[in-house]
Design a protein around this motif. Structure first.
Motif, mmCIF file in Angstrom:
data_model
loop_
_atom_site.group_PDB
_atom_site.id
_atom_site.type_symbol
_atom_site.label_atom_id
_atom_site.label_comp_id
_atom_site.label_asym_id
_atom_site.label_seq_id
_atom_site.Cartn_x
_atom_site.Cartn_y
_atom_site.Cartn_z
ATOM 1 N N ARG A 1 1.052 -1.430 -0.062
ATOM 2 C CA ARG A 1 -0.120 -0.070 0.099
ATOM 3 C C ARG A 1 0.823 1.159 -0.029
ATOM 4 O O ARG A 1 2.016 1.295 0.293
ATOM 5 C CB ARG A 1 -0.969 0.105 1.234
ATOM 6 C CG ARG A 1 -2.093 -0.905 1.035
ATOM 7 C CD ARG A 1 -2.928 -0.818 2.478
ATOM 8 N NE ARG A 1 -3.504 0.527 2.723
ATOM 9 C CZ ARG A 1 -4.836 0.730 3.050
ATOM 10 N NH1 ARG A 1 -5.351 -0.175 3.368
ATOM 11 N NH2 ARG A 1 -4.963 1.873 3.124
ATOM 12 N N ASP A 2 0.206 2.369 -0.447
ATOM 13 C CA ASP A 2 1.026 3.705 -0.517
ATOM 14 C C ASP A 2 1.710 3.933 1.016
ATOM 15 O O ASP A 2 2.488 4.576 1.058
ATOM 16 C CB ASP A 2 0.213 4.766 -1.047
ATOM 17 C CG ASP A 2 -0.243 4.536 -2.616
ATOM 18 O OD1 ASP A 2 0.489 3.591 -3.045
ATOM 19 O OD2 ASP A 2 -0.847 5.101 -3.085
ATOM 20 N N GLU A 3 0.761 3.367 1.908
ATOM 21 C CA GLU A 3 1.005 3.846 3.466
ATOM 22 C C GLU A 3 2.186 3.098 3.831
ATOM 23 O O GLU A 3 2.593 3.437 4.820
ATOM 24 C CB GLU A 3 -0.166 3.837 4.126
ATOM 25 C CG GLU A 3 -1.442 4.802 3.721
ATOM 26 C CD GLU A 3 -2.274 4.016 2.736
ATOM 27 O OE1 GLU A 3 -1.963 3.070 2.056
ATOM 28 O OE2 GLU A 3 -3.230 4.693 1.987
ATOM 29 N N THR A 4 2.410 1.983 3.325
ATOM 30 C CA THR A 4 3.544 1.296 3.924
ATOM 31 C C THR A 4 4.648 1.807 3.962
ATOM 32 O O THR A 4 5.247 2.034 2.798
ATOM 33 C CB THR A 4 3.257 -0.410 3.302
ATOM 34 O OG1 THR A 4 1.880 -0.742 3.614
ATOM 35 C CG2 THR A 4 4.245 -1.268 3.902
ATOM 36 N N SER A 5 5.453 1.797 4.973
ATOM 37 C CA SER A 5 6.714 2.349 5.221
ATOM 38 C C SER A 5 7.747 1.553 4.043
ATOM 39 O O SER A 5 7.909 0.668 4.067
ATOM 40 C CB SER A 5 7.320 2.307 6.571
ATOM 41 O OG SER A 5 8.745 2.572 6.530
ATOM 42 N N ARG A 6 8.130 2.525 3.529
ATOM 43 C CA ARG A 6 9.320 2.237 2.307
ATOM 44 C C ARG A 6 10.666 1.589 2.929
ATOM 45 O O ARG A 6 11.705 0.982 2.537
ATOM 46 C CB ARG A 6 9.779 2.933 1.351
ATOM 47 C CG ARG A 6 8.639 3.151 0.219
ATOM 48 C CD ARG A 6 7.515 2.199 -0.061
ATOM 49 N NE ARG A 6 6.737 1.979 -0.975
ATOM 50 C CZ ARG A 6 5.312 1.878 -0.848
ATOM 51 N NH1 ARG A 6 4.707 1.584 0.134
ATOM 52 N NH2 ARG A 6 4.729 1.655 -2.100
ATOM 53 N N LEU A 7 10.791 2.032 4.450
ATOM 54 C CA LEU A 7 11.829 1.437 5.086
ATOM 55 C C LEU A 7 11.889 0.026 5.240
ATOM 56 O O LEU A 7 12.611 -0.877 5.455
ATOM 57 C CB LEU A 7 11.861 2.202 6.746
ATOM 58 C CG LEU A 7 12.890 2.149 7.505
ATOM 59 C CD1 LEU A 7 14.002 2.396 6.914
ATOM 60 C CD2 LEU A 7 12.436 2.815 9.041
ATOM 61 N N LEU A 8 10.425 -0.557 5.614
ATOM 62 C CA LEU A 8 10.014 -1.832 5.701
ATOM 63 C C LEU A 8 10.653 -2.600 4.304
ATOM 64 O O LEU A 8 10.966 -3.730 4.518
ATOM 65 C CB LEU A 8 8.960 -2.179 5.893
ATOM 66 C CG LEU A 8 8.463 -1.435 7.390
ATOM 67 C CD1 LEU A 8 6.929 -1.523 7.548
ATOM 68 C CD2 LEU A 8 9.151 -2.351 8.517
ATOM 69 N N THR A 9 10.386 -2.123 3.305
ATOM 70 C CA THR A 9 10.223 -2.763 2.136
ATOM 71 C C THR A 9 11.547 -2.548 1.195
ATOM 72 O O THR A 9 11.728 -3.059 0.178
ATOM 73 C CB THR A 9 9.134 -2.121 1.170
ATOM 74 O OG1 THR A 9 9.434 -0.790 0.663
ATOM 75 C CG2 THR A 9 7.659 -2.062 1.732
ATOM 76 N N GLY A 10 12.597 -1.906 1.860
ATOM 77 C CA GLY A 10 13.792 -1.754 1.222
ATOM 78 C C GLY A 10 13.827 -0.693 0.029
ATOM 79 O O GLY A 10 14.566 -0.970 -1.036
ATOM 80 N N GLY A 11 12.717 0.262 0.035
ATOM 81 C CA GLY A 11 12.449 1.267 -0.927
ATOM 82 C C GLY A 11 11.838 0.720 -2.293
ATOM 83 O O GLY A 11 11.371 1.238 -2.930
ATOM 84 N N GLN A 12 11.225 -0.638 -2.048
ATOM 85 C CA GLN A 12 10.485 -0.996 -3.079
ATOM 86 C C GLN A 12 8.978 -1.069 -2.848
ATOM 87 O O GLN A 12 8.466 -0.721 -1.780
ATOM 88 C CB GLN A 12 10.700 -2.690 -3.222
ATOM 89 C CG GLN A 12 12.357 -3.119 -3.512
ATOM 90 C CD GLN A 12 12.292 -4.541 -3.352
ATOM 91 O OE1 GLN A 12 11.815 -5.088 -4.194
ATOM 92 N NE2 GLN A 12 12.871 -5.013 -2.112
ATOM 93 N N ASP A 13 8.231 -1.162 -4.042
ATOM 94 C CA ASP A 13 6.842 -1.216 -3.931
ATOM 95 C C ASP A 13 6.025 -2.560 -3.668
ATOM 96 O O ASP A 13 4.667 -2.575 -3.817
ATOM 97 C CB ASP A 13 6.175 -0.527 -5.230
ATOM 98 C CG ASP A 13 6.892 1.053 -5.160
ATOM 99 O OD1 ASP A 13 6.936 1.747 -4.313
ATOM 100 O OD2 ASP A 13 6.800 1.482 -6.590
ATOM 101 N N THR A 14 6.884 -3.187 -2.905
ATOM 102 C CA THR A 14 6.359 -4.751 -2.658
ATOM 103 C C THR A 14 6.395 -4.943 -1.146
ATOM 104 O O THR A 14 7.506 -4.259 -0.645
ATOM 105 C CB THR A 14 6.925 -5.684 -3.337
ATOM 106 O OG1 THR A 14 8.228 -5.732 -3.183
ATOM 107 C CG2 THR A 14 6.298 -5.878 -4.816
ATOM 108 N N VAL A 15 5.682 -5.561 -0.552
ATOM 109 C CA VAL A 15 5.944 -5.724 0.946
ATOM 110 C C VAL A 15 5.916 -7.448 1.108
ATOM 111 O O VAL A 15 4.941 -8.130 0.853
ATOM 112 C CB VAL A 15 5.027 -5.061 1.896
ATOM 113 C CG1 VAL A 15 3.469 -5.487 1.568
ATOM 114 C CG2 VAL A 15 5.488 -5.378 3.329
ATOM 115 N N GLY A 16 6.732 -7.937 2.048
ATOM 116 C CA GLY A 16 6.688 -9.387 2.508
ATOM 117 C C GLY A 16 5.761 -9.524 3.612
ATOM 118 O O GLY A 16 6.131 -8.715 4.813
ATOM 119 N N LEU A 17 4.933 -10.338 3.841
ATOM 120 C CA LEU A 17 4.050 -10.551 4.901
ATOM 121 C C LEU A 17 3.989 -11.875 5.417
ATOM 122 O O LEU A 17 3.973 -12.870 4.478
ATOM 123 C CB LEU A 17 2.660 -10.218 4.516
ATOM 124 C CG LEU A 17 2.518 -8.515 4.222
ATOM 125 C CD1 LEU A 17 0.961 -8.274 3.700
ATOM 126 C CD2 LEU A 17 2.632 -7.657 5.372
#
Ligand code: TXA
Ligand code: MG
Length: 346
Positions: free
Chosen positions: A104-120
């Motif tokens: 999501r746009d709100e998901t911190s890019r600190l968590l995603t390593g700057g990517q637009d994907t997130v691991g859950l």
């Protein structure tokens, strides 16, 4: 600073409450999961998340897995979730599975390593679940220094990171991890699931579980065509897929069971040998870790690699498991350890 003797907090109601309070206060927690121990921080606290990178010595562009209490929480972090990913979540969570989804746009890019994907991931370990249910979502990479062997016991966490932890951080002692190697990571950003890192859940199970129920002819066709793409060995977004990852200091050699008999007595005397029980025990070996089956191999693997470093043996000789089921993941970690322990990609 923590030491192996003062750091670990028992995994009872009080310990779980202390761990949750530490996370809420922005501290780090060594968290047991069914795979390996994680180094957890409140996923909504950027300062706490930043400390994870510092403590692990991990590059900032390597994404973290966000651990959730419930599959229903995925929509807080991810968007455009494909149906097959929802199937995987419904069937295999809680469990040793990480889904990579559009963030999501709100998901911190600190968590995603700057990517637009997130691991859950929704872990199955009851203590991890209880802590996350109380404190909220946590970012948690494996609790080892970058590139090294993941911890499978509380004492390993303190041994890896104790010197870098601060008062207020704590390690929750959930005993030995029941699986022992990291979760299966599945990229769910395309039109079909793609395994980025093998784990306890096999490619076959991911394919079956991702199929709609009742299974459509199209899904059957896809499966027949090999619906799950395999990991590209140099997939850059997954640090665990770097060739030299999961490495002990001691050199690792993988051999076929049949070749054990050809190893010289002198070599065996200086080695730690990991072998299935049915393989004739190499009697002159100084140290033998016998495993009863592939799951036992996975459980014992990282402890054996740590033991080799502690003993200061000349090498680890690991008898290769069959390349099926969790054996695929064991071979993956062993070959990365073999590569990394040659000094490559450190
Ligand atoms: O079993 C596990 O997955 C453990 C326990 C603690 O949950 N965690 C774990 O985390 O192994 P870590 O950070 O050591 O490995 C996670 C891997 C990394 O290689 C990272 O690059 C990859 O997951 N990853 C995380 N988010 C990703 C993303 N958005 N895209 C691609 N890879 C991602
Ligand atoms: Mg790791």
């Amino acid at each position: 600073m923590l030491t192996p003797t003062n750091a670990a907090v028992a995994c009872d109601a009080d310990g779980i409450a202390r761990a949750a309070a530490a996370l809420r206060a922005g501290q780090l927690v060594g968290l047991p999961t069914e795979t390996v121990y994680g180094l957890a921080a409140d996923a909504g606290n950027p300062a706490a998340v930043s400390r994870i990178f510092a403590v692990k010595g991990r590059p900032a562009d390597h994404p973290l897995i966000v651990h959730l209490a419930d599959a229903a929480d995925v929509d807080d972090w991810a968007q455009d979730i494909p149906d097959y990913a929802r199937q995987l979540a419904a069937r295999l969570w809680p469990g040793p599975l990480t889904l990579v989804l559009p963030a999501r746009d709100e998901t911190s890019r600190l968590l995603t390593g700057g990517q637009d994907t997130v691991g859950l991931r929704v872990p199955a370990h009851p203590a991890a679940h209880a802590v996350i249910a109380s404190a909220g979502a946590v970012a948690a990479p494996s609790a080892n220094r970058f590139g090294r062997v993941s911890p499978t016991r509380a004492a390993d966490v303190a041994a890896e990171l104790g010197g870098a932890l601060e008062p207020g951080d704590l390690v929750l002692d959930g005993g030995d991890c029941s699986i022992g190697i990291e979760s299966t990571i599945v990229d769910c950003t395309g039109d079909r699931p793609r395994v980025l890192r093998p784990g306890f859940y096999s490619d076959e199970l991911i394919t079956q579980s991702a199929a709609a129920a009742p299974e459509s002819a199209a899904a059957e066709d896809r499966r027949a065509a090999g619906a799950v793409a395999s990991t590209a060995s140099t997939q850059p977004r997954v640090s665990g897929s770097l060739p030299g990852h999961y490495a002990p200091a001691t050199p690792v050699r993988i051999i076929d069971a049949a070749d054990l008999a050809t190893i010289t007595r002198e070599r065996l005397q200086e080695a730690l040998v990991i072998t299935p029980r049915e393989t004739a025990p190499p009697s002159p070996a100084a140290h033998v870790v016998e495993v009863s089956d592939d799951l036992d191999y996975a459980r014992m693997l990282y402890g054996a690699l740590r033991q080799a470093d502690e003993l200061g043996v000349a090498e680890v000789i690991a008898v290769a498991p069959r390349a099926e089921g969790i054996g695929v993941a064991i071979l993956d970690r062993l070959s990365r350890a073999e590569h990394g322990s040659n000094g490559a990609d450190r």
